[in-house]
Motif scaffolding. Sequence first.
Motif, PDB file in Angstrom:
ATOM      1  N   THR A   1      47.893  49.722  -5.947  1.00 42.20           N
ATOM      2  CA  THR A   1      46.711  50.094  -5.391  1.00 42.20           C
ATOM      3  C   THR A   1      46.756  51.230  -4.755  1.00 42.20           C
ATOM      4  OG1 THR A   1      46.425  48.035  -4.017  1.00 42.20           O
ATOM      5  CG2 THR A   1      45.636  47.498  -5.831  1.00 42.20           C
ATOM      6  N   ASP A   2      48.399  51.177  -4.049  1.00 43.88           N
ATOM      7  CA  ASP A   2      47.615  52.117  -3.138  1.00 43.88           C
ATOM      8  C   ASP A   2      48.875  53.218  -3.377  1.00 43.88           C
ATOM      9  OD1 ASP A   2      50.524  51.610  -3.502  1.00 43.88           O
ATOM     10  OD2 ASP A   2      51.627  51.102  -1.842  1.00 43.88           O
ATOM     11  N   ARG A   3      48.236  53.499  -4.712  1.00 42.75           N
ATOM     12  CA  ARG A   3      49.181  55.160  -4.544  1.00 42.75           C
ATOM     13  C   ARG A   3      47.631  55.720  -5.936  1.00 42.75           C
ATOM     14  NH1 ARG A   3      54.774  54.078  -7.378  1.00 42.75           N
ATOM     15  NH2 ARG A   3      55.766  52.794  -6.058  1.00 42.75           N
ATOM     16  N   VAL A   4      46.784  55.925  -5.511  1.00 44.95           N
ATOM     17  CA  VAL A   4      45.517  57.063  -5.344  1.00 44.95           C
ATOM     18  C   VAL A   4      45.759  57.933  -6.221  1.00 44.95           C
ATOM     19  CG1 VAL A   4      43.120  57.153  -5.404  1.00 44.95           C
ATOM     20  CG2 VAL A   4      44.586  55.303  -4.156  1.00 44.95           C
TER      21      VAL A   4
ATOM     22  N   GLY B   1      35.452  52.001 -13.130  1.00 40.98           N
ATOM     23  CA  GLY B   1      36.386  52.001 -11.515  1.00 40.98           C
ATOM     24  C   GLY B   1      35.701  53.298 -10.325  1.00 40.98           C
ATOM     25  N   LYS B   2      36.285  53.530  -9.507  1.00 44.27           N
ATOM     26  CA  LYS B   2      36.416  54.988  -8.780  1.00 44.27           C
ATOM     27  C   LYS B   2      37.346  55.490  -8.860  1.00 44.27           C
ATOM     28  CE  LYS B   2      32.284  52.679  -5.878  1.00 44.27           C
ATOM     29  NZ  LYS B   2      32.154  52.849  -4.368  1.00 44.27           N
ATOM     30  N   GLU B   3      38.271  54.904  -8.780  1.00 42.30           N
ATOM     31  CA  GLU B   3      39.907  56.281  -8.730  1.00 42.30           C
ATOM     32  C   GLU B   3      40.667  55.888  -9.790  1.00 42.30           C
ATOM     33  OE1 GLU B   3      40.889  54.193  -4.082  1.00 42.30           O
ATOM     34  OE2 GLU B   3      40.273  56.219  -4.767  1.00 42.30           O
ATOM     35  N   VAL B   4      41.634  56.968  -9.934  1.00 41.37           N
ATOM     36  CA  VAL B   4      42.579  56.362 -11.347  1.00 41.37           C
ATOM     37  C   VAL B   4      43.659  55.718  -9.951  1.00 41.37           C
ATOM     38  CG1 VAL B   4      44.159  57.378 -13.013  1.00 41.37           C
ATOM     39  CG2 VAL B   4      41.549  58.041 -13.091  1.00 41.37           C
ATOM     40  N   ILE B   5      44.268  54.783 -10.598  1.00 40.97           N
ATOM     41  CA  ILE B   5      45.307  54.293  -9.760  1.00 40.97           C
ATOM     42  C   ILE B   5      46.662  54.705 -10.572  1.00 40.97           C
ATOM     43  CG2 ILE B   5      44.066  53.732  -7.880  1.00 40.97           C
ATOM     44  CD1 ILE B   5      45.110  50.293  -9.944  1.00 40.97           C
TER      45      ILE B   5
END
Length: 836
Positions: free
Chosen positions: A9-12, A525-529
């Motif tokens: 999740t921290d690698r957006v 969702g809002k962003e691809v991780i």
Amino acid sequence: MENRVNIYTDRVRFPVAEDLYGLFFEDINRAGDGGIYPEMIRNRSFEDSLIPGGCTTDPDQMVYINRGGWPGCFNHGEGMDEWAAKVPYTPVPGWYSENASMTVDTDETLNSKREASLLVNFTEGGRIFNIGYAGMNVEDGASYDLVMFLKTKKDLRLTITLESPAGEVFAEGTVQTGDSGEWSRADLRLTSKGTCRNAWMAITSPSAAEICFGYTSLLPEDTYKGHGLRKDIVEALMATHPKFLRYPGGCIVEGMSIETAMRFSNTIGDPWERPSHNLMWHYRTTNGFGYHEFLQLCEDTGMAPLYVCNVGMSCQARVSELFDEETVDEFLEEALGALEYALGPADSKYGAMRAAAGHPEPFSMKYFEIGNENHGPEYNERYEKFYKALKAKYPDVIYISNTHTEDAGLPTEMADEHYYNAPEFFMENDNRFDSYDRSGPDIFLGEYAVNGGNTIASMECALAESVFLAGVERNQDIVKLTAYAPLLQNSDYTAWRPNLVVFNNHEVYGIPSYHAISLMAANRGKEVIETEVTSPRVPPVYFGVPGIMSAGPGVQFRNARVNGKPVAVSQMVYGGCEEKDGTFTLVSADNPHPMTGKNPVWNETFEKFMKSGFFPGMTAGEDNCWAVFEGEDLEEYTFEIEFCCRPEDQVTLSIWNYHPDTDAGCNEPKDVRWNLRSVRNQIWRIESGKGTLQAPSYMQRGEIPAVELDIDYSGFNTYRIEARHDGYDCFLNGKLVQSKRHTLHDTLYTVATQDEEKVILKLIKVGETADVRITLDCEVEPDYKVQTLSAPLDAVNSFENMENVSVRTRECSGASSDFVFRAEENSVNVLTFKKK
Ligand code: AHR
């Protein structure tokens, strides 16, 4: 190898593309009139039997043929043979009479836009009736609005009834004709006192009279948001969470002649003022679902409009007519007019027409596509002209090129790519967009569908498309829009299979792909991780027999062997083959193809067309020869053959030649034998001393790699193809010269997105059930939601079992930053985790 997904999740990577999932409407399979536009009267304008513009027909009017030789089914205007076979012959499609005679009159028409009217001579009590689109659906208590234009010199009270074929009357009313001899309009609301799925509408005259009908329409009163469209169909479409709507095509934008090319201006205004035209999908439309209705639907549903304009040429897949400069300019004016209609002020020419249609405020227009499936210098030149003119006037619109015009150095904001292919193609191409140049245009996946393989409209198709879509989602920084195609199929008028949504006159269901797309689109969702995935990899399975093809006669071959055993020619697909002392010479031959399901004129015309060498990548000419060898369909085998040719001959050796028996794609004539379009294979093409392992296609970008071959053109050379699961090797005179490796398929495919509260994992499991270890770099609640689409690969939906393949939702527990999820065999899953 372990099935494993690590989620970071921290690698957006990038934000999700807001409009990624959308719809593509094309009037195909009678999707417009009698479909989303719920006209109940078939042939309301009496023009269906008119010969399509720019075309000729055979003397019996069974087939139309465009100027380039492309044939289509006509059947006096009934359309496809299968449709015509279901109804008794009538010279006025959809209309029948009792004690009355009917004539299509092309002189006395309602207005200058109408090309025909219906002249009826009633005797006392005589009547005419319309049977609708495979019958009319009338529902108990529902109302239907009749609009009719007629003229007569006798003042009469006509009786209008909605009745069953057995004569049970569900609704009845009357209209007074007047005796002015001038056109007049009659309106009538009919309310049904029962339900009937196959009703007719009858017009009965109390006494002998001559009446000319100019236009006759019957529409349900209850429509989607009161804006005239069929409620259940629109609701089914909305359940896929679409963000945009591409309209109106597709090949129908291009048309099969200049006369049938789409003009937006023919699709606005009062329906009886809209010219009708033949679509290349074998019927005529009166454009009920026109440009205004398209914009209104987008506004009513929040979809962004994506309009496609004709760019000054007719369909290249059907032998294009290139319009002259003046006509190209006319079509450019049409494109500008369409934009003005949507966006211009109410006092502009087209803005005023929009206002007159009840919408003074501008609509929106987010995307605008220049052409459909056009290509080559003729397209590029037109595209450039259109792009510059449209961009200058409406700079905020996002323009889409229908091909990669940036390769020709042209300004390209977004390029449209279309893929219709077998499941293997979609599985092999899940990473297709990984390597796309990020400084290039955005990508619009404007049309895609699995339409080849062993099953059709099945779970297998949905699974392969989902794999591809997961790849698209991992690349939504560049792929911004996608749409399955085609969208709608009136099951009584199928011209193409598969289609996302199937309907008859009262029911609607989605094929498995519909459920897969709805599932993917609902969970964004809002962003691809970033995710890391490991899974066992497997090769695609191809099977079939070998063959040899030459673009002309004279090539000689001998000693064809499969796994060392001699094999004989099982069929000459094209041309002939003469044997002398064990050596075979490919020769030209007039071997007609027995087409199925169509009439002899079509078959003959189509056969000629097929052999015209027109299709890109298929170099079949009049003299083409193609021999296929006997044997079982094999997966892994060695094919060896000796042949002798000249450097200028083009010889293609093929393996895994396979003729699927699914009836996919256009219902153009099906060949009971094989033809270049229907057979799937892999090739080794030898020409001018070089070998290539790929046939060019119009979507091909860049050069096809070719290898110099040391061929002795003075005699026979030995060619061998070793076909294995992982690819094939090509040998010339015992020496390995070229190889193709297949892309191995993963058996697990994923994409993950997140927002503030959730992590969403899309996980597609191909093959058998497996435990998947999932790790997350954050803490999640143990309870999580799982939505799954899973079924046997050949499972389909139908009117009898509409939800056979559909999504199941489960609340599960046991999620953690490292846990095991059991993925069912061949399943599309969405796992939603709550962040702690
Ligand atoms: O979707 C059916 C057809 O496929 C479309 O009209 C065309 O664009 C494509 O070839």
